[in-house]
Scaffold this motif. Structure first.
Motif, PDB file in Angstrom:
ATOM      1  N   LYS A  42       0.894  -1.324  -0.027  1.00 10.46           N
ATOM      2  CA  LYS A  42       0.052   0.014   0.052  1.00 10.46           C
ATOM      3  C   LYS A  42       0.962   1.323   0.050  1.00 10.46           C
ATOM      4  CE  LYS A  42      -3.684  -2.668   0.393  1.00 10.46           C
ATOM      5  NZ  LYS A  42      -3.861  -3.064   1.666  1.00 10.46           N
ATOM      6  N   LEU A  70       1.733   2.014  -3.277  1.00 15.95           N
ATOM      7  CA  LEU A  70       0.556   2.595  -4.250  1.00 15.95           C
ATOM      8  C   LEU A  70       0.319   4.113  -3.753  1.00 15.95           C
ATOM      9  CD1 LEU A  70      -2.109   1.759  -5.691  1.00 15.95           C
ATOM     10  CD2 LEU A  70      -3.171   1.322  -3.629  1.00 15.95           C
ATOM     11  N   ILE A  71       0.433   4.279  -2.619  1.00 14.86           N
ATOM     12  CA  ILE A  71       0.361   5.849  -2.150  1.00 14.86           C
ATOM     13  C   ILE A  71       1.472   6.539  -2.718  1.00 14.86           C
ATOM     14  CG2 ILE A  71       0.474   7.142  -0.069  1.00 14.86           C
ATOM     15  CD1 ILE A  71      -0.981   4.840   1.463  1.00 14.86           C
ATOM     16  N   LYS A 123       0.734   7.449  -6.435  1.00 11.63           N
ATOM     17  CA  LYS A 123      -0.276   8.182  -6.472  1.00 11.63           C
ATOM     18  C   LYS A 123       0.213   9.835  -6.078  1.00 11.63           C
ATOM     19  CE  LYS A 123      -3.132  10.655  -4.350  1.00 11.63           C
ATOM     20  NZ  LYS A 123      -2.955  11.787  -3.020  1.00 11.63           N
ATOM     21  N   GLU A 124       1.229  10.010  -5.127  1.00 11.42           N
ATOM     22  CA  GLU A 124       1.545  11.079  -4.798  1.00 11.42           C
ATOM     23  C   GLU A 124       2.572  11.777  -5.889  1.00 11.42           C
ATOM     24  OE1 GLU A 124       0.377  12.733  -2.531  1.00 11.42           O
ATOM     25  OE2 GLU A 124      -0.474  11.173  -1.135  1.00 11.42           O
ATOM     26  N   LYS A 154       2.382  10.933  -9.069  1.00 12.19           N
ATOM     27  CA  LYS A 154       1.283  11.514 -10.185  1.00 12.19           C
ATOM     28  C   LYS A 154       0.707  12.991  -9.949  1.00 12.19           C
ATOM     29  CE  LYS A 154      -1.074   8.082 -12.233  1.00 12.19           C
ATOM     30  NZ  LYS A 154      -2.289   7.169 -12.293  1.00 12.19           N
ATOM     31  N   GLU A 155       0.103  12.765  -8.828  1.00  8.57           N
ATOM     32  CA  GLU A 155      -0.301  14.215  -8.434  1.00  8.57           C
ATOM     33  C   GLU A 155       0.685  15.332  -8.417  1.00  8.57           C
ATOM     34  OE1 GLU A 155      -3.869  15.181  -6.082  1.00  8.57           O
ATOM     35  OE2 GLU A 155      -2.732  14.030  -4.659  1.00  8.57           O
ATOM     36  N   LEU A 177      -9.263   8.877   3.160  1.00  6.61           N
ATOM     37  CA  LEU A 177      -8.041   8.041   3.003  1.00  6.61           C
ATOM     38  C   LEU A 177      -7.899   7.177   4.177  1.00  6.61           C
ATOM     39  CD1 LEU A 177      -5.205   7.067   1.916  1.00  6.61           C
ATOM     40  CD2 LEU A 177      -4.289   9.204   2.855  1.00  6.61           C
ATOM     41  N   LEU A 178      -8.051   8.042   5.628  1.00  2.00           N
ATOM     42  CA  LEU A 178      -7.957   7.444   6.733  1.00  2.00           C
ATOM     43  C   LEU A 178      -8.808   6.232   7.181  1.00  2.00           C
ATOM     44  CD1 LEU A 178      -6.399  10.139   8.812  1.00  2.00           C
ATOM     45  CD2 LEU A 178      -5.084   8.486   7.765  1.00  2.00           C
ATOM     46  N   THR A 207      -9.828   4.141   5.165  1.00  2.00           N
ATOM     47  CA  THR A 207      -9.684   2.734   4.288  1.00  2.00           C
ATOM     48  C   THR A 207      -9.145   1.844   5.240  1.00  2.00           C
ATOM     49  OG1 THR A 207      -7.484   3.664   3.472  1.00  2.00           O
ATOM     50  CG2 THR A 207      -9.482   4.111   2.160  1.00  2.00           C
ATOM     51  N   VAL A 260      -6.301   0.980   5.301  1.00  2.46           N
ATOM     52  CA  VAL A 260      -4.614   1.078   5.352  1.00  2.46           C
ATOM     53  C   VAL A 260      -4.262   1.744   6.637  1.00  2.46           C
ATOM     54  CG1 VAL A 260      -2.746   2.487   4.007  1.00  2.46           C
ATOM     55  CG2 VAL A 260      -4.975   1.753   2.864  1.00  2.46           C
ATOM     56  N   ARG A 263      -2.074   3.684   9.337  1.00  2.00           N
ATOM     57  CA  ARG A 263      -1.400   4.792   9.289  1.00  2.00           C
ATOM     58  C   ARG A 263       0.070   4.925   8.837  1.00  2.00           C
ATOM     59  NH1 ARG A 263      -6.552   5.558  10.033  1.00  2.00           N
ATOM     60  NH2 ARG A 263      -7.299   6.839  11.778  1.00  2.00           N
TER      61      ARG A 263
END
Lengths: 384, 237
Positions: free
Chosen positions: A2, A5-6, A9-10, A12-13, A205-206, A208, A210, A212
């Protein structure tokens, strides 16, 4: 998993955000070398211009010196009057020379470059002229002019030209790396922590499954990698500029601007840059996630460069005058400066390197722990 | 099934929830009704383990959200009033990112996403979320909440600020979920919405549970023909 993945994503943004692209890529690759070498280039052109510039000199004094001055190139001689000093101040006359009672008075305005340059030229000319006059007077008296010369001073550097180049580079490049690492991605840091709260994306997000820790690690890795990319780009561009752009900014032939980096030096620079990115990333992320909103985060993060750079400036001055104190290697972030300087000067002390590495890794661990704790604190997560 | 047991929450000196208890049976649409500041969002936040209660607990399908928040979150899909989409990601990317966080593979996620897109008539998901209207955002956020196929869906003010068409689409999707035997918890202060959709309702105000039952039962208790009237009477008591 995960975390990765995060992380992606960060990234990409971040790359879809113009401000991040400007701060991460365009600023270090274009603006910083431009600022740095633009200054050298301007200094060089200004100095050359000053050398070529015609000097307007007002003069009062013995006729023989006036005749000597008249024979000089690029010098316009005017008569000294009561108004002359005011004209020097206004910049209409560069400098004034009054010789009386065995004393030479040079009037100039130190706030004007052209006037200062003119003063230096007149001073050098007068010293040479004075030597020549003494020489001719001694010869007239059948005395060997060498008798008044006790010895001639000659300065010879024992340092290799490349080491001198490294010395100049070591004064500058570590500071540049530190600045980029500390403040280069402030917008990104404020967005990734406080921005998530402000935009309402943190709560979903929190919510989900996942952990912390995975959230904290993914985000921290992303900002740290981007910070490292900025440092790398800046380094590459600086090295390329030094290698190919030398003729543009070398002021004098004697000034050593070329330096070579050994693979060990390069390795240490990269490791130090990476550690800086990771430790400053952890600290800035912790500050950002604690902040109420982007504005507050930017306010807090804005103080960070000052807190880090001020002790570095102190170490910088101490380093110029003598040896960098041992304690400087123990303070995370700040110790990146002496580590880089030592590496560039090929004066590596492995113990110091180790202290620096450990202290930065401690800061990383602390930063991540703080972020995880903050993400578990509802009063901080929900406040905007 | 959700069990809310003696739930108390204090924010400093403010008592947001004062020991409320109720149960939500599986496969129904459940309305959490109350004025602003009643404690609806706090209840949803505790259920989704974003915040911890001062006392009491919530069980989601028997899983205690305090003791085992990760497991409880796996069983929930949540739509917040502020949808919280990443503006620089497309709608699709937003949904697939969350699907990944729930551990779904891309193929399953895409299949499920397309299915919900057709129900909600979403044809703009390849555009960045920053370009969406409130209604468009809310529909994407709803698909995001449903992507992991949770058994329980918590919706906090899902139609607030939406235009008539978008609000109707969201309401239709709730019936679609009910038909799939999902438990839907909807927090709102819109009486018409609750009356039309919910099988069971609780009315909470200032942290206290005032009423629990079907819309018909509550209306009968207060001898009114509409829920709004009953709600006002309950809150005034």
């Amino acid at each position: 998993m995960k975390t990765i993945l995060i992380f992606f994503k960060e990234l990409k943004e971040a790359f879809r955000d113009k401000r991040t692209v400007i701060m991460t890529i365009i600023l270090p690759t274009l603006l910083i070398p431009l600022m740095l070498f633009g200054q050298f280039y301007l200094m060089k052109t200004e100095t050359e211009k000053a050398k070529e510039q015609e000097i307007k000199l007002a003069y009062e004094g013995p006729q023989e010196i006036k005749m000597f001055l008249s024979s000089m190139d690029k010098l316009v001689l005017l008569d000294y009057t009561e108004e002359t000093n005011k004209e020097v101040e206004k910049g209409n006359i560069h400098s004034a020379l009054v010789i009386k009672d065995g004393k030479a008075f040079i009037y100039f305005d130190p706030t004007k470059n052209a006037s200062s340059a003119a003063m230096l030229r007149i001073k050098t000319t007068l010293l040479l002229l004075s030597e020549k006059i003494v020489e001719s007077r001694l010869q007239n008296m059948n005395i060997d002019p060498a008798i008044v010369k006790v010895f001639e001073i000659k300065e010879e550097s024992v340092a290799e030209p490349s080491k001198m180049g490294a010395y100049f580079a070591a004064l500058l490049i570590p500071l540049m790396i530190l600045s980029i690492g500390i403040s280069g991605n402030m917008y990104l840091f404020s967005d990734i922590g406080a921005g998530e709260k402000e935009k309402g994306t943190l709560e979903p997000l929190l919510a989900t499954p996942v952990d912390r820790k995975e959230v904290a690690l993914g985000k921290w890795l992303a900002v740290s990698v981007l910070s490292f990319v900025s440092i790398l780009l800046m380094l590459v561009v600086m090295i390329l500029t030094v290698k190919y752009g030398q003729p543009l900014f070398v002021m004098e032939e004697q000034m050593p601007t070329s330096f070579s980096l050994t693979s060990l030096t390069m390795f240490i620079i990269l490791i130090a840059g990476l550690l800086l990115s990771l430790s400053s990333g952890a600290l800035q992320f912790a500050i950002s996630i604690y902040s109420r909103n982007i504005r507050e985060a930017q306010l807090y993060l804005g103080y960070l460069p000052m807190i880090v750079i001020l002790p570095v400036v102190f170490i910088y001055i101490v380093g110029i005058m003598g040896t960098i104190p041992k304690w400087a290697y123990f303070i995370p972030l700040i110790n990146v400066y002496p580590v880089l300087k030592d590496a560039m000067m090929s004066e590596i002390v492995w113990n110091n390197m180790l202290f620096a590495m450990i202290s930065n890794l401690i800061l990383v661990a602390l930063g991540i722990m703080i972020v995880v704790k903050i993400l578990e604190r509802e009063d901080v997560v929900l406040r905007t | 099934m959700i069990e809310v047991i003696n739930l108390t929450k204090n924010f400093g000196k403010v008592e947001a929830l004062k020991g409320i208890s109720f149960q939500i049976q599986p496969g129904i649409i459940f309305g959490l009704l109350g004025p602003n500041g009643a404690g609806k969002t706090t209840t949803i936040r505790i259920t989704s383990s974003i915040i911890k209660p001062t006392a009491g607990t919530v069980k989601v399908d028997g899983v205690d959200v305090i003791k085992n928040p990760g497991e409880a979150r796996k069983r929930l899909g949540i739509l917040y009033e502020n949808a919280g989409l990443y503006r620089r990601l497309t709608g699709e990317e937003n949904i697939l990112y969350f699907a990944g966080l729930y551990g779904l593979d891309e193929r399953t996620s895409r299949k499920r996403m397309e299915e919900y897109f057709s129900v909600l008539e979403v044809d703009y998901a390849k555009r960045q979320a920053g370009q969406y209207s409130k209604g468009m955002t809310q529909k994407i956020a709803l698909v995001r909440a449903l992507i992991a196929d949770p058994q329980i869906v918590l919706l906090d003010e899902p139609t607030a600020g939406l235009d008539v068409t978008s609000a109707r689409k969201v309401r239709e999707s709730l019936n679609f979920l009910k038909n799939r035997n999902k438990t839907v918890v909807i927090s709102t202060h819109l009486m018409s919405e609750v009356e039309a959709l919910c099988d069971k309702i609780v009315i909470i105000d200032r942290g206290l549970l005032l009423e629990e039952g079907t819309a018909g039962e509550i209306k009968a208790k207060y001898q009114t023909s509409n829920l709004e009237e009953a709600f006002i009477k309950a809150v005034k008591q």
